[in-house]
Design an enzyme around this catalytic site. Structure first.
Site, PDB file in Angstrom:
ATOM      1  N   HIS A 183       1.820  -7.648   6.150  1.00 58.85           N
ATOM      2  CA  HIS A 183       1.722  -9.034   6.617  1.00 58.85           C
ATOM      3  C   HIS A 183       2.056  -9.108   8.095  1.00 58.85           C
ATOM      4  O   HIS A 183       2.855  -8.309   8.608  1.00 58.85           O
ATOM      5  CB  HIS A 183       2.712  -9.924   5.862  1.00 58.85           C
ATOM      6  CG  HIS A 183       2.284 -10.274   4.483  1.00 58.85           C
ATOM      7  ND1 HIS A 183       1.156 -11.019   4.218  1.00 58.85           N
ATOM      8  CD2 HIS A 183       2.826  -9.984   3.267  1.00 58.85           C
ATOM      9  CE1 HIS A 183       1.035 -11.175   2.910  1.00 58.85           C
ATOM     10  NE2 HIS A 183       2.021 -10.546   2.310  1.00 58.85           N
ATOM     11  N   HIS A 197      -3.514  -2.906  -0.201  1.00 66.38           N
ATOM     12  CA  HIS A 197      -4.314  -3.977   0.411  1.00 66.38           C
ATOM     13  C   HIS A 197      -4.485  -3.601   1.879  1.00 66.38           C
ATOM     14  O   HIS A 197      -3.509  -3.571   2.620  1.00 66.38           O
ATOM     15  CB  HIS A 197      -3.595  -5.322   0.283  1.00 66.38           C
ATOM     16  CG  HIS A 197      -3.494  -5.804  -1.136  1.00 66.38           C
ATOM     17  ND1 HIS A 197      -4.330  -6.765  -1.663  1.00 66.38           N
ATOM     18  CD2 HIS A 197      -2.675  -5.433  -2.140  1.00 66.38           C
ATOM     19  CE1 HIS A 197      -4.028  -6.974  -2.925  1.00 66.38           C
ATOM     20  NE2 HIS A 197      -3.012  -6.180  -3.248  1.00 66.38           N
ATOM     21  N   LEU A 198      -5.723  -3.315   2.265  1.00 64.93           N
ATOM     22  CA  LEU A 198      -5.956  -2.856   3.637  1.00 64.93           C
ATOM     23  C   LEU A 198      -6.298  -4.012   4.578  1.00 64.93           C
ATOM     24  O   LEU A 198      -6.381  -3.817   5.776  1.00 64.93           O
ATOM     25  CB  LEU A 198      -7.071  -1.810   3.663  1.00 64.93           C
ATOM     26  CG  LEU A 198      -6.841  -0.592   2.763  1.00 64.93           C
ATOM     27  CD1 LEU A 198      -7.919   0.457   3.000  1.00 64.93           C
ATOM     28  CD2 LEU A 198      -5.469   0.027   2.984  1.00 64.93           C
ATOM     29  N   ARG A 199      -6.516  -5.183   4.021  1.00 67.21           N
ATOM     30  CA  ARG A 199      -6.723  -6.428   4.783  1.00 67.21           C
ATOM     31  C   ARG A 199      -8.069  -6.527   5.493  1.00 67.21           C
ATOM     32  O   ARG A 199      -8.470  -7.606   5.883  1.00 67.21           O
ATOM     33  CB  ARG A 199      -5.610  -6.649   5.817  1.00 67.21           C
ATOM     34  CG  ARG A 199      -4.194  -6.639   5.242  1.00 67.21           C
ATOM     35  CD  ARG A 199      -4.020  -7.661   4.161  1.00 67.21           C
ATOM     36  NE  ARG A 199      -2.614  -7.839   3.786  1.00 67.21           N
ATOM     37  CZ  ARG A 199      -2.222  -8.429   2.676  1.00 67.21           C
ATOM     38  NH1 ARG A 199      -3.116  -8.890   1.809  1.00 67.21           N
ATOM     39  NH2 ARG A 199      -0.950  -8.560   2.404  1.00 67.21           N
ATOM     40  N   ASP A 250       1.741  -0.490  -3.965  1.00 70.05           N
ATOM     41  CA  ASP A 250       1.350  -1.903  -3.920  1.00 70.05           C
ATOM     42  C   ASP A 250       1.522  -2.429  -2.488  1.00 70.05           C
ATOM     43  O   ASP A 250       2.172  -3.444  -2.230  1.00 70.05           O
ATOM     44  CB  ASP A 250       2.169  -2.747  -4.898  1.00 70.05           C
ATOM     45  CG  ASP A 250       1.552  -4.135  -5.097  1.00 70.05           C
ATOM     46  OD1 ASP A 250       0.415  -4.358  -4.642  1.00 70.05           O
ATOM     47  OD2 ASP A 250       2.210  -4.997  -5.707  1.00 70.05           O
TER      48      ASP A 250
END
Lengths: 334, 423
Positions: free
Chosen positions: B309, B63-65, B305
């Site tokens: 954050h 997840h690269l955001r 995965d």
């Protein structure tokens, strides 16, 4: 590897004394007995004309309640006042902490007011552990109920009530009845009873209200009241929150009462001298019949009285544990 | 530009190569190993003696955001973290804001990645519009814009009819569909439903939350003949079902996140929110079963995965924190523990981190074959290092492995023959 498995590391000081009170799990029999003994010495204070002692004089206790509670909040407030502390009651809805102000910000603000103790009630399991891990070292945290995890003062007031009525735990069989799944009280009771040497602990509930592998906590599981209550000495009823009954956990209140409500008929399966407890507030006609709740075998009001004594005990012990820890770390600051 | 990587143990499972030799690169491509090609004069030489030279890793889930949650991470930061972890190709999940359900967003991600130039970023497209589980996304257009595969991530497609239509449409165009299988109603908790969740009073997620959905997806894959991959499975039973499906001839594969191979639900004791992940850390029996499935062929790849954050996302009571571990930089070192613990041998492990995920995606990567792009990871298997929050290159330092000494460290990463990371 990667094990971080000591939930108790945080609640004891380096001398093994209580510095926070977050859970009954993992505490020694000696420490639990010390809490009961200390509480015992406070029980009669309520009957005296002057109901105060100066153990927490000059200290500021903040009752930090993120979840509504009348009974627990009042008994903590009374306990702190009887110990001569200054008390601040804060009811904070979790929605306000999610709207910009984080829980950590709230704690930092309250710490800046030089609080000495937080009594925390929160809807999330582990909230008290989180808060204890975030506060500055001189602040003590008392768990007044976190999610489904723990309600250690409730468990200890139950233990005090049992000890005062039955004398000891070893010869007794206990039954915890009702909504075990959501109950922080049940978990704390089970840990305390096991440590204090109860002969047998049973849980009685339909499978929808039983957590997975609850037997791993050292209890026997029953889904039938008649079997589960057979010869038990102490029956600990739990509160069934009506709002949860709509989420496919139970068909109806009446069916629950019929199968798991404490009635005179069902009480007959227990030992003839069995007593009935309930952490309150009770749902009459759902968990318990009024004739039992108000009857001679009910210890419900004793529990309330003993609750103040237990809360005084853990507050004074935790504050003392903080002082000792501070002295050990900074001997020159005495 | 000619580069010689000298004296390393060259392991390339795609061609069953495992020998100490030199590797030769010219103009961004691998041209030989062993003896130097005639007339080869290196412009630079990397001394890899005592180190392992292997294909750059291919990570199937990150997840690269960006776009959207750039306070958690950005394509530039996460690409940099990937390079530091020896990862040269990574698959970006479509759960950005906006969601990757239009060619423009897919293009934006690739443009930003190219501008950073630290890793090849392959966007994954949304399987349904807005990931709402109701209307098919423009899969063909998204694929034409570079989307490597399609997923609804962990957002539910409640209607089996819609899911079947998605698979039929994907099969029409031979597009890969990725499932992160979880039943929406059964997955309402925050950790594995077992003795630890019971003791801690944390709402549990039963094994059935995954297995029920894996079963449904497998039945529909069988019905439609789609090409499908199960990402980040956490239960031994899921692996068994997928293996049985493969034996029946279904074109399905599976990967597992490295933390599910190393940790279990008992790590949640103490309420450390760094162990809050979805799917949850399962039982020790599941972990053992998943390790066996690696050997038996039920699982073909290992991924990070990666979910970075911001600090505040993890500073709350356990259930209120956001799930996920930032794992790009530690993927290789953690995976090497499986070799240390005799679960896999080193070539097999490297295969599961390079050529196997490339094969699942159907791309030319994860290989040191002559003519392939020189995407290369060089690591020192004997090095010890301790990840720290202040040195991480990712936007997130949320990892339970921060502060833990790990073995094996990436020293160089080359992307198309260019050194994009050097320790």
């Amino acid at each position: 590897m990667f094990e971080h498995n000591d939930p108790n590391r945080i609640q004891l000081n380096s001398s093994g004394q209580l510095r926070h009170f977050l859970t009954t799990e993992g505490l020694s029999r000696e420490l639990l007995t010390e809490i009961l003994d200390t509480a015992d010495s406070f029980v009669d204070m309520g009957a005296k004309q002057i109901k105060k002692m100066p153990l927490l004089r000059g200290r500021t206790v903040v009752n930090l309640f993120f979840e509504a509670s009348t009974r627990t909040l009042s008994t903590f407030e009374l306990a702190a006042k009887r110990l001569s502390a200054d008390v601040l009651n804060l009811n904070i809805s979790t929605s306000s902490t999610s709207k910009g102000e984080t829980l950590k910000d709230t704690l930092m603000t309250l710490e800046a007011m030089h609080s000495d103790m937080f009594v925390v009630r929160h809807a999330d399991s582990g909230a008290a552990h989180f808060i204890a891990s975030q506060v500055t070292p001189h602040v003590a945290v008392i768990n007044a109920g976190d999610g489904r995890h723990a309600h250690p003062t409730q468990a200890m007031l139950d233990m005090l009530t049992i000890r005062r009525h039955k004398g000891s735990f070893e010869p007794l069989t206990f039954a915890i009845v009702g909504d075990i799944l959501h109950s922080r009280v049940a978990r704390s009771q089970i840990h305390a009873l096991r440590t204090l040497g109860a002969r047998e602990i049973r849980v009685i509930a339909p499978k929808t209200l039983l957590p997975r592998h609850i037997e791993a906590m050292g209890v026997k599981v029953f889904t039938d009241m008649r079997e589960g209550l057979k010869d038990v000495d102490v029956i600990m009823m739990l509160r069934l929150q009506k709002e949860r009954m709509t989420s496919a956990l139970l068909p109806s209140e009446s069916e629950f009462y019929k199968l798991y409500g404490m009635t005179t008929e069902k009480l007959a399966y227990a030992h003839p001298e069995a007593v009935v407890m309930h952490p309150g507030p009770i749902n009459r006609g759902v968990e318990i019949e009024s004739a039992i709740a108000d009857g001679p075998r009910s210890l419900i009001l004793d529990q309330v009285t003993n609750g103040i004594a237990v809360r005084m005990a853990v507050m004074s012990m935790a504050m003392s544990g903080q002082v000792v820890e501070k002295q050990l770390q900074h001997p020159s600051a005495n | 530009m000619n580069i010689k990587i000298a004296g390393g143990r060259v392991i390339d499972p795609s061609q069953s190569l495992d020998q100490v030799c030199d590797l030769y690169i010219s103009n961004g491509l691998i041209i030989a190993h062993g003896d130097a090609p005639e007339g080869f004069v290196p412009d630079s030489t990397l001394d890899a003696s005592g180190q392992v030279v292997c294909p750059g890793l291919v990570d199937l889930c990150a997840h690269l955001r960006e776009p959207g949650a750039t306070h958690k991470g950005s394509i530039a930061q996460e690409s940099h973290a990937a390079a530091a972890g020896g990862i040269t190709t990574l698959v970006a999940m479509p759960t950005t804001s906006p969601i990757v359900d239009t060619p423009a967003v897919a293009q934006l991600i690739q443009d930003k990645a190219r501008a950073t130039g630290k890793a090849r970023v392959l966007p994954m497209g949304a399987l349904t519009q807005g990931l709402a589980g109701e209307q098919l996304s423009p899969m063909h257009a998204l694929a034409s814009s570079g989307c490597i595969a399609f997923t609804n991530s962990r957002r539910p497609i409640r209607s089996s009819l819609v899911l079947m239509r998605c698979l039929e449409y994907a099969a029409t165009h031979d597009l890969l569909v990725l499932f992160q299988a979880q039943d929406a109603e059964l997955s309402g908790g925050c950790m594995h439903d077992d003795t630890t969740s019971t003791r801690l009073g944390l709402a549990g997620i039963p094994e059935a939350a995954e297995t029920v959905e894996v079963a449904r997806c497998l039945m529909l894959v069988e019905q439609t003949g789609a090409r499908a991959h199960f990402g980040q499975i956490s239960c031994e039973r899921s692996a068994r079902m997928i293996m049985e499906a493969r034996e029946r001839g279904l074109n399905v594969s599976a990967d597992i996140a490295i933390h599910h191979l190393l940790l279990s639900d008992s790590n949640v004791n103490g309420f450390d929110s760094n162990f809050h992940v979805i799917p949850p850390l399962r039982s020790q029996l599941d972990r053992a079963g998943l390790r066996q499935a690696l050997l038996a062929g039920g699982i073909q790849a290992i991924c990070s995965d990666h979910q970075p954050h911001d600090p505040i996302a993890k500073q709350a009571p356990f259930a209120a924190t956001e799930p996920g571990i930032a794992g790009l930089e530690t993927l290789l070192s953690l995976s090497l523990m499986l070799v240390e613990q005799d679960v896999l041998d080193l070539p097999r492990l490297i295969a599961m981190l390079s050529c196997e995920p490339a094969r699942i995606l159907g791309i030319q990567a994860g290989t040191l074959n002559n003519g392939a792009a020189a995407d290369i990871c060089i690591f020192n298997p004997a090095a010890r290092w301790t990840p720290s929050a202040d040195k991480t290159r990712s936007g997130g330092a949320n990892s339970p492995f921060i502060g833990t000494e790990l073995g094996g460290r990436v020293t160089h990463t080359l992307l198309g023959g260019k050194v994009v990371f050097q320790l």
